[in-house]
Design a protein around this motif. Structure first.
Motif, PDB file in Angstrom:
ATOM      1  N   ALA A   1      -6.844   4.593   2.284  1.00 27.47           N
ATOM      2  CA  ALA A   1      -5.836   4.667   1.203  1.00 27.47           C
ATOM      3  C   ALA A   1      -6.478   5.290  -0.039  1.00 27.47           C
ATOM      4  O   ALA A   1      -7.698   5.171  -0.232  1.00 27.47           O
ATOM      5  CB  ALA A   1      -5.329   3.266   0.890  1.00 27.47           C
TER       6      ALA A   1
ATOM      7  N   ALA B   1      -6.497   0.064   4.560  1.00 28.78           N
ATOM      8  CA  ALA B   1      -6.989   0.352   3.191  1.00 28.78           C
ATOM      9  C   ALA B   1      -8.183   1.306   3.185  1.00 28.78           C
ATOM     10  O   ALA B   1      -8.458   1.954   2.168  1.00 28.78           O
ATOM     11  CB  ALA B   1      -7.365  -0.955   2.500  1.00 28.78           C
TER      12      ALA B   1
ATOM     13  N   THR C   1      -1.604   4.167  -0.698  1.00 31.63           N
ATOM     14  CA  THR C   1      -2.247   4.055  -2.010  1.00 31.63           C
ATOM     15  C   THR C   1      -2.801   2.648  -2.196  1.00 31.63           C
ATOM     16  O   THR C   1      -2.086   1.660  -1.973  1.00 31.63           O
ATOM     17  CB  THR C   1      -1.198   4.337  -3.117  1.00 31.63           C
ATOM     18  OG1 THR C   1      -0.585   5.594  -2.831  1.00 31.63           O
ATOM     19  CG2 THR C   1      -1.843   4.368  -4.496  1.00 31.63           C
ATOM     20  N   GLY C   2      -4.055   2.556  -2.548  1.00 31.01           N
ATOM     21  CA  GLY C   2      -4.699   1.249  -2.732  1.00 31.01           C
ATOM     22  C   GLY C   2      -3.932   0.406  -3.739  1.00 31.01           C
ATOM     23  O   GLY C   2      -3.325   0.929  -4.667  1.00 31.01           O
ATOM     24  N   ALA C   3      -3.928  -0.926  -3.528  1.00 28.29           N
ATOM     25  CA  ALA C   3      -3.209  -1.835  -4.433  1.00 28.29           C
ATOM     26  C   ALA C   3      -3.763  -3.248  -4.251  1.00 28.29           C
ATOM     27  O   ALA C   3      -4.392  -3.549  -3.232  1.00 28.29           O
ATOM     28  CB  ALA C   3      -1.713  -1.823  -4.092  1.00 28.29           C
TER      29      ALA C   3
ATOM     30  N   LEU D   1      -7.828  -7.457  -1.664  1.00 30.54           N
ATOM     31  CA  LEU D   1      -7.145  -8.453  -0.824  1.00 30.54           C
ATOM     32  C   LEU D   1      -7.584  -9.837  -1.291  1.00 30.54           C
ATOM     33  O   LEU D   1      -8.783 -10.147  -1.277  1.00 30.54           O
ATOM     34  CB  LEU D   1      -7.516  -8.250   0.645  1.00 30.54           C
ATOM     35  CG  LEU D   1      -7.215  -6.867   1.230  1.00 30.54           C
ATOM     36  CD1 LEU D   1      -7.670  -6.804   2.699  1.00 30.54           C
ATOM     37  CD2 LEU D   1      -5.738  -6.523   1.107  1.00 30.54           C
TER      38      LEU D   1
ATOM     39  N   LEU E   1       0.831  -1.220   0.000  1.00 30.05           N
ATOM     40  CA  LEU E   1       0.000   0.000   0.000  1.00 30.05           C
ATOM     41  C   LEU E   1       0.856   1.257   0.000  1.00 30.05           C
ATOM     42  O   LEU E   1       0.341   2.369   0.170  1.00 30.05           O
ATOM     43  CB  LEU E   1      -0.941   0.004   1.216  1.00 30.05           C
ATOM     44  CG  LEU E   1      -1.940  -1.148   1.332  1.00 30.05           C
ATOM     45  CD1 LEU E   1      -2.860  -0.944   2.529  1.00 30.05           C
ATOM     46  CD2 LEU E   1      -2.769  -1.312   0.055  1.00 30.05           C
TER      47      LEU E   1
ATOM     48  N   THR F   1      -8.147   1.869  -4.972  1.00 29.50           N
ATOM     49  CA  THR F   1      -8.752   0.555  -4.699  1.00 29.50           C
ATOM     50  C   THR F   1      -7.723  -0.445  -4.187  1.00 29.50           C
ATOM     51  O   THR F   1      -6.642  -0.563  -4.742  1.00 29.50           O
ATOM     52  CB  THR F   1      -9.359   0.007  -6.016  1.00 29.50           C
ATOM     53  OG1 THR F   1     -10.257   0.991  -6.535  1.00 29.50           O
ATOM     54  CG2 THR F   1     -10.115  -1.307  -5.781  1.00 29.50           C
ATOM     55  N   THR F   2      -8.095  -1.150  -3.111  1.00 25.74           N
ATOM     56  CA  THR F   2      -7.272  -2.258  -2.600  1.00 25.74           C
ATOM     57  C   THR F   2      -8.067  -3.542  -2.807  1.00 25.74           C
ATOM     58  O   THR F   2      -9.264  -3.588  -2.498  1.00 25.74           O
ATOM     59  CB  THR F   2      -6.957  -2.070  -1.102  1.00 25.74           C
ATOM     60  OG1 THR F   2      -6.185  -0.877  -0.945  1.00 25.74           O
ATOM     61  CG2 THR F   2      -6.194  -3.265  -0.536  1.00 25.74           C
TER      62      THR F   2
ATOM     63  N   MET G   1      -4.632  -4.964   7.136  1.00 29.37           N
ATOM     64  CA  MET G   1      -4.780  -4.425   5.781  1.00 29.37           C
ATOM     65  C   MET G   1      -6.147  -3.786   5.582  1.00 29.37           C
ATOM     66  O   MET G   1      -6.286  -2.741   4.957  1.00 29.37           O
ATOM     67  CB  MET G   1      -4.577  -5.558   4.767  1.00 29.37           C
ATOM     68  CG  MET G   1      -3.148  -6.018   4.666  1.00 29.37           C
ATOM     69  SD  MET G   1      -2.119  -4.723   3.952  1.00 29.37           S
ATOM     70  CE  MET G   1      -2.571  -4.896   2.237  1.00 29.37           C
TER      71      MET G   1
END
Ligand code: EPZ
Length: 421
Positions: free
Chosen positions: A179, A176, A155-157, A185, A135, A182-183, A172
């Motif tokens: 963040a 998130a 930053t979303g990841a 998981l 992130l 978009t994240t 997380m």
């Protein structure tokens, strides 16, 4: 140090109220760091771990107030005055690492002591760190502390967990929410405590979907706000108390119990000859016909058989009608209760992650020692069914996760008391 004294007294009969989930509460409390307005949690369990988390959050600047004799927690993080979680708190309670994600998300920096290992295993936090790096956080390990920064925010990841981790999924999820972007998981934990956390975060303004499935999507938001949330019932406390009538041949109603929180355990217990039925107030558990049938158990991430009930299940199977095999796949050293159960006459052979339990007609009371939270309560279950007196020392382990055990069991006819000093 306190001890618990138990005298086997035959079948338990009565009802046991189930408290809010310790492991949900320990993830929900750090969520308060994400908002400047108060987070109010109802149905909070009154446990030493919760008190420890409250002390940690107060050291960061969160105003923590108890109401309704500790059943309601109000957590107000108007200002964060420190971003450091000190070793002396973190070493006592590993869940302290769950302040890392929200502190980073809220302030852009966090210094959190590495938790170190515990009795049941090394319990590293490498997945927490790898996830936060994904992130955009910069992490450095120095002098036993994690120094994390995200000067320009997170930053979303996308992030895929190489194996399921409850705590890393929670960290997380918390990080998130704020963040940018978009994240996603993948291979996320499915536990009910994850769903409870996501439900509360949505009420605080987070944009989360997919919780309770292996893929959770979080759309970061600008800010979060306060809310009020009722903590889900503690499925591990519930499972523990289901085993009390099972091991003593009794009949107990679990108030607030929900079968859907422990389907795998219910099926295993029914295969062992335990009757379980839904009632208007929760779950009724009884065993009136003969001995427990031997069953095999493999611990797995939810919805499999929970590792946190493995020790308690072993106690039950020590007096089953045949041989059972328990396989522990989550932690590398979670059979310490076996040597204590052997002192009570159990026949248990441990090789690596597998324990083979050969049923004996009955256990005999003896002085034994609690080694960790769930091992301590497996010894209580054994003492309830044993002939004679059992004294369990080092019960501070017990108080971390079980509220008023003596009271709840005495109310069902157990002869149990606490000896201080
Ligand atoms: C949570 O611990 C629970 N604690 C544990 O309950 C529970 O046993 C465990 O989940 C599994 O269900 C709380 O929720 C406070 P994991 P957690 O990350 O999050 C390894 C109790 O009795 N791992 O799912 O720490 C780890 O060592 C406690 O209430 C890594 O290698 O568990 C373990 O072998 C005990 N690296 C496995 O993964 C990491 O970064 C699963 O651990 C994280 C975990």
């Amino acid at each position: 140090m306190d001890s618990i004294r138990i005298r086997g007294n035959g079948p338990l009969k009565g009802s046991v109220p189930i408290a809010g989930a310790k492991n949900a509460c320990l993830a929900l409390m750090p969520a308060s760091l994400l908002a400047e307005e108060p987070l109010v949690l109802d149905n909070a369990p009154r446990l030493s771990d919760i008190a420890t988390m409250a002390v940690l959050l107060e050291s960061l600047g969160v105003d923590v107030a108890l109401a309704d004799s500790g059943l309601t927690l109000s957590l107000h993080a108007a200002d964060i005055v420190s971003q450091k979680a000190h070793y002396d708190i973190v070493r006592k309670m590993r869940a302290s690492v769950l302040v890392l994600g929200p502190l980073l998300a809220r302030t852009g920096s966090a210094t959190v002591s590495l938790p170190g290992g515990c009795a049941i295993g090394a319990r590293p936090v490498d997945l927490h760190l790898k996830g936060l790096e994904a992130l955009g956080a910069t992490l450095e390990l120095k002098n036993g502390y994690i120094h994390a920064t995200a000067a320009r925010g997170l930053t979303g990841a996308p992030f895929t967990f190489p194996f399921v981790s409850v705590g890393a999924t929670e960290n997380m999820l918390l990080a998130a929410t704020l963040a940018r972007g978009t994240t996603v998981l993948r291979n996320a934990a499915l536990e009910p405590e994850i769903v409870d956390l996501a439900t509360c975060l949505r009420k605080m303004g987070a944009n989360i979907s997919g919780d309770g499935t292996p893929e959770i999507v979080v759309e970061g938001v600008e800010r979060m706000h306060g809310t009020r949330h009722r903590i889900v019932a503690d499925r591990i406390e519930m499972g523990t108390y289901m085993l009390a009538p099972a091991i003593t041949g009794g009949d107990v109603e679990l108030l607030g119990g929900r079968r859907d929180l422990l389907e795998s355990v219910c099926l295993t217990l029914e295969n062992a000859g335990v009757e379980i039925e839904d009632t208007a107030r929760g779950l009724r558990v009884s065993r009136t016909n003969g001995r427990i049938r031997a069953v095999n158990v493999v611990t797995e991430p939810y919805p499999g058989f929970p590792t946190d009930l493995q020790a308690q299940m072993m106690a039950l199977l020590t007096t089953a009608d045949d041989t059972s095999v328990l396989t522990e796949t989550i932690f590398e050293n979670r059979f310490m209760h076996a040597q204590e159960l052997r002192r009570m006459g159990a026949r248990i052979d441990v090789r690596g992650g597998t324990a083979t339990v050969t049923g004996v007609p009955y256990l005999k009371g003896a002085p034994v020692m609690a080694t960790d939270l769930r091992a301590s309560v497996s010894l209580i279950l054994a003492g309830l069914a044993a002939k004679g007196e059992t004294i369990i020392s080092r019960v501070y382990h017990l108080d971390r996760g079980y509220e008023r055990v003596e009271e709840k069991l005495s109310a069902c006819g157990a002869i149990i008391d606490r000896m201080t000093g």
